[in-house]
Design an enzyme around this catalytic site. Sequence first.
Site, PDB file in Angstrom:
ATOM      1  N   ALA A  23       0.439  -1.250   0.100  1.00 41.28           N
ATOM      2  CA  ALA A  23       0.179   0.283  -0.231  1.00 41.28           C
ATOM      3  C   ALA A  23       1.115   1.161  -0.577  1.00 41.28           C
ATOM      4  CB  ALA A  23      -0.968   0.584   1.116  1.00 41.28           C
ATOM      5  N   GLN A 103       0.521  -6.593  -3.876  1.00 47.57           N
ATOM      6  CA  GLN A 103      -0.508  -6.088  -2.743  1.00 47.57           C
ATOM      7  C   GLN A 103      -1.583  -5.769  -2.691  1.00 47.57           C
ATOM      8  OE1 GLN A 103       0.425  -7.507   1.649  1.00 47.57           O
ATOM      9  NE2 GLN A 103       2.410  -6.376   0.572  1.00 47.57           N
ATOM     10  N   ILE A 105      -4.421  -3.299  -4.894  1.00 49.59           N
ATOM     11  CA  ILE A 105      -5.687  -3.368  -5.981  1.00 49.59           C
ATOM     12  C   ILE A 105      -5.928  -1.958  -6.933  1.00 49.59           C
ATOM     13  CG2 ILE A 105      -6.226  -5.783  -4.043  1.00 49.59           C
ATOM     14  CD1 ILE A 105      -8.245  -3.302  -4.069  1.00 49.59           C
ATOM     15  N   ASP A 106      -5.840  -1.084  -6.512  1.00 46.01           N
ATOM     16  CA  ASP A 106      -5.503  -0.225  -7.492  1.00 46.01           C
ATOM     17  C   ASP A 106      -5.289   0.165  -9.146  1.00 46.01           C
ATOM     18  OD1 ASP A 106      -2.876   0.800  -7.939  1.00 46.01           O
ATOM     19  OD2 ASP A 106      -3.107   1.392  -5.294  1.00 46.01           O
ATOM     20  N   HIS A 121      -3.921  -9.702  -4.650  1.00 43.46           N
ATOM     21  CA  HIS A 121      -4.977  -9.113  -3.956  1.00 43.46           C
ATOM     22  C   HIS A 121      -6.293  -8.841  -5.362  1.00 43.46           C
ATOM     23  CE1 HIS A 121      -2.653  -8.626  -0.109  1.00 43.46           C
ATOM     24  NE2 HIS A 121      -2.689 -10.098  -0.210  1.00 43.46           N
ATOM     25  N   CYS A 129     -20.011 -11.097 -12.673  1.00 42.00           N
ATOM     26  CA  CYS A 129     -21.549 -11.657 -12.081  1.00 42.00           C
ATOM     27  C   CYS A 129     -21.569 -13.294 -11.599  1.00 42.00           C
ATOM     28  CB  CYS A 129     -22.491 -11.606 -13.160  1.00 42.00           C
ATOM     29  SG  CYS A 129     -23.787 -12.451 -12.664  1.00 42.00           S
ATOM     30  N   CYS A 132     -23.687 -15.901 -13.900  1.00 37.88           N
ATOM     31  CA  CYS A 132     -23.395 -16.273 -15.395  1.00 37.88           C
ATOM     32  C   CYS A 132     -21.878 -15.803 -15.314  1.00 37.88           C
ATOM     33  CB  CYS A 132     -24.392 -15.073 -16.266  1.00 37.88           C
ATOM     34  SG  CYS A 132     -23.577 -13.351 -16.097  1.00 37.88           S
ATOM     35  N   SER A 191       4.321  -3.885   4.859  1.00 38.87           N
ATOM     36  CA  SER A 191       4.854  -4.198   6.195  1.00 38.87           C
ATOM     37  C   SER A 191       5.696  -5.928   6.233  1.00 38.87           C
ATOM     38  CB  SER A 191       3.715  -3.910   7.474  1.00 38.87           C
ATOM     39  OG  SER A 191       2.570  -4.659   6.945  1.00 38.87           O
TER      40      SER A 191
END
Length: 245
Positions: A23, A103, A105-106, A121, A129, A132, A191
Amino acid sequence: MTDQETLRQWLGQAKRTVFLGGAGVSTASGIPDFRSAHGLYQQKKAGLSYEEMLSHGYFVRHMPEFYDFMRNVMLYPNAKPNRAHYALAKLEREGKLRAVITQNIDGLHQMAGSRNVIELHGNENRYYCLSCGKQYDMTCVTGISGVPRCECGGTIRPDVVLYGESLNEQDLRKAIQYAREADLMVVAGTSLVVYPVAGLVEYLPSGARLAILNRDPTPYDSQADLVIREDLVETLAYCAGLLAE
């Protein structure tokens, strides 16, 4: 020679460098970190920790609240890459970096131009969905209120790893293989307390170098060949030649 100069030299010498980031790489892009003293996980909402609200159980049992939390706290649709992201993309183009293992997700590494990115991650801009399998992007959440629904009527969920869920085995195996083959691993903005991601350091072969760029101490500092507490964005930008000499 300064620590930054040492790392830059190592990046020039290494043949199989791998980057492992968390992060802290994206805080300069306006996205809060998670585990520092002021990180998201130290805060609470409605009596629950943010970690609890990002769990699989909370998603299943409190779906409307989960999506409200995602919209209001976790999603940053206007975030842009910072110089750390651009530095890593430049190192990859120059053949000095084999892979980015993240790690986060951006999706900012890809936005900056990195091609070989392993998102352990998941990615906050991918949704699908549960009925489906149709795929969506972030607008399926940000553009509405309540729980997003597919045109088939099924529930849409984010393609991210929630607490209580396992990592994608294929992605984890790829990350382990890169670590096993590395002659230099640069760890930044994490960390190193969340497993199995933190355990990737253990797969480094004998003789490989480990450099850790993090504001706070990590459990692996004693095993590192180089520990840098200075600003990781500036350090990576310098190492990639983005700063004026």
